[in-house]
Design a protein around this motif. Structure first.
Motif, PDB file in Angstrom:
ATOM      1  N   ARG A  27       0.744  -1.335   0.190  1.00  0.00           N
ATOM      2  CA  ARG A  27      -0.057   0.147   0.058  1.00  0.00           C
ATOM      3  C   ARG A  27       0.915   1.297   0.101  1.00  0.00           C
ATOM      4  N   GLY A  28       2.021   1.117   0.869  1.00  0.00           N
ATOM      5  CA  GLY A  28       2.833   2.331   0.727  1.00  0.00           C
ATOM      6  C   GLY A  28       3.347   2.716  -0.546  1.00  0.00           C
ATOM      7  N   THR A  81       3.244   6.603  -8.849  1.00  0.00           N
ATOM      8  CA  THR A  81       3.630   5.966  -7.524  1.00  0.00           C
ATOM      9  C   THR A  81       4.977   5.247  -7.804  1.00  0.00           C
ATOM     10  N   GLN A  82       5.280   4.657  -6.693  1.00  0.00           N
ATOM     11  CA  GLN A  82       6.593   3.543  -6.705  1.00  0.00           C
ATOM     12  C   GLN A  82       6.186   2.090  -7.253  1.00  0.00           C
ATOM     13  N   GLY A  83       4.991   1.787  -7.167  1.00  0.00           N
ATOM     14  CA  GLY A  83       4.317   0.501  -7.523  1.00  0.00           C
ATOM     15  C   GLY A  83       4.475   0.379  -9.197  1.00  0.00           C
ATOM     16  N   VAL A 280       1.109   4.975   6.813  1.00  0.00           N
ATOM     17  CA  VAL A 280       1.507   4.018   5.713  1.00  0.00           C
ATOM     18  C   VAL A 280       1.681   4.929   4.427  1.00  0.00           C
ATOM     19  N   PRO A 281       2.972   4.941   3.771  1.00  0.00           N
ATOM     20  CA  PRO A 281       3.946   4.045   3.919  1.00  0.00           C
ATOM     21  C   PRO A 281       4.617   3.887   5.477  1.00  0.00           C
ATOM     22  N   LYS A 282       5.026   2.692   5.769  1.00  0.00           N
ATOM     23  CA  LYS A 282       5.666   2.427   7.077  1.00  0.00           C
ATOM     24  C   LYS A 282       6.864   3.471   7.284  1.00  0.00           C
ATOM     25  N   ASN A 283       6.655   4.204   8.608  1.00  0.00           N
ATOM     26  CA  ASN A 283       7.554   5.214   8.931  1.00  0.00           C
ATOM     27  C   ASN A 283       8.477   4.867   9.981  1.00  0.00           C
TER      28      ASN A 283
END
Length: 418
Positions: A27-28, A81-83, A280-283
């Motif tokens: 999801r991030g 996005t990064q995806g 989200v994204p994980k920090n």
């Protein structure tokens, strides 16, 4: 299933991914911040996409819009996005027309939330619509749909117990702390990040833990001070983060950064440290787990916490569904009417021209011709004829597209597509 689309060439799609199949890491990769949403809107306009709405929360990222093919929307999301498209396809869902409308109602009313009845999403829909409008990507269809979803959400809040009790991600984090940390009122708590989830967590912590040893740090100090003032808490500068982590027993991270803000090299843990990552994204980087005294819990684990409140909420899902069905029915009725209104208007104009020609012809031919009476009678006939056609088109068993085409052919109507 009948098609609910505005133009012959475009269908309405909802494309996205959520906590159901995509973990926080995936999801991030697909999360969108405000500048990214703005870029997507600009690109969509260049592609000729008519109407687009983007929402991105800790639980989901979705695009709702009109396209010839859903891949147009998927490509827009993946480019921004990064995806990758491949990663998206592994966890994604694509809904079309009626199913896409139903999906937005389900999402916007908390029925699809990670914690049932969590209504945080409705503010994201409002914010998403505001961005669409700003870029002139909010057509009447999207405006009406968003308004109806907001209306359904309000009714569910007022008429059911679906959002009763304090159950949200923020509450789940506090519940976890209360269940797993002994002597909570004497522990030091550090809250890093004061966005919406951070603020709610802070309020819940104060309410349920009887703890005043809470320190706030935010990149923008003023934001932290605004919350701290309300509860008489301590605020420290962003530069003090490493020092404050040393002193604390519990670190709650609720920042909105695209990359981890907390990693192993910031932590010097001589005593047990519990870290809750609500982002989200994980920090929080996973490397913190290499440290002996550190335990890390992420949002997705917290969301699995269920209690009596959720059991109570589930009982009200059927009531919520009835409200959604009512509001959705109104929307679909409006949509049907909107679809055939241009044809009915064109038909009315055509009959009005015929009427004018006939009245003009007879007024010249007949010496005792009563024009006023002729006007009244012929106007009533036009109303009755157009009403017959409108009623026919409203009937559920009628193929609206075919009927509209036939009416246009028979009366040789010219429809202004705009």
């Amino acid at each position: 299933m009948r098609n609910y689309h505005i133009s012959k060439h475009n269908s309405f799609y909802a494309i996205g991914l959520s906590y159901k199949k995509a973990d926080a890491e995936v999801r991030g990769k697909f999360s969108l911040d405000v500048p990214s949403i703005d870029h997507i809107m600009v690109k969509a306009q260049d592609l000729g996409i008519d109407g687009l709405l983007a929402i991105s929360t800790c639980n989901r990222t979705e695009l709702y819009g009109f396209a010839q093919h859903p891949y147009q929307l998927i490509k827009l999301l993946c480019e921004e996005t990064q995806g990758t498209v491949e990663e998206f396809q592994e966890v994604a869902y694509v809904y079309k027309n009626h199913d896409a409308i139903s999906h937005m109602f389900k999402v916007g009313t908390g029925l699809d939330s990670q914690i049932l009845g969590d209504f945080e999403i409705i503010s994201q829909i409002k914010q998403g619509f505001y961005r669409s409008k700003k870029h002139e990507m909010a057509n009447p269809f999207l405006e009406r749909l968003c308004n109806q979803v907001i209306q359904a959400s309000k009714r569910i809040k007022n008429e059911t117990e679906l959002s009763s009790g304090a159950t949200s991600v923020a509450f789940a984090s506090v519940k976890y702390i209360l269940d797993n940390v002994t002597d909570i009122s004497n522990k030091n708590i550090l809250l890093f990040g004061t966005g919406k989830i951070g603020r709610n967590t802070c309020e819940n912590l104060i309410k349920h833990s009887n703890n005043s040893h809470i320190t706030l740090i935010n990149r923008t100090r003023e934001k932290a001070e605004a919350i701290a003032g309300k509860f008489k808490l301590t605020v420290k500068d962003y530069g003090d983060l490493q020092t404050e982590i040393r002193k604390t027993d519990i670190l709650v991270v609720a920042t909105g950064a695209q990359l981890p803000t907390i990693s192993k090299n910031l932590i010097y843990a001589k005593k047990p440290l519990l870290i809750l990552d609500l982002s989200v994204p994980k920090n929080v980087s996973d490397d913190v787990l290499e440290l002996e005294n550190v335990s890390l819990v992420h949002l997705d684990q917290l969301s699995q916490i269920t209690d009596e409140t959720l059991v109570q909420r589930k009982k009200d899902v059927p009531k919520a569904q009835i409200i959604i069905d009512e509001v959705k029915k109104d929307f679909l009725k409006w949509l049907e009417t909107r679809k055939f209104a241009p044809v009915i208007n064109a038909l009315k104009q055509k009959l009005t021209v015929m009427k004018a020609e006939e009245i003009d012809f007879h007024s010249k031919k007949l010496s005792d011709f009563n024009q006023d009476q002729a006007e009244i009678i012929s106007e009533r006939i036009i109303q009755k004829i157009t009403k017959q056609f409108a009623n026919h088109l409203k009937r559920s068993e009628v193929d609206t597209e075919d009927s509209l085409e036939l009416i246009q052919k028979v009366f040789q109507l010219e429809i202004n597509s705009k």
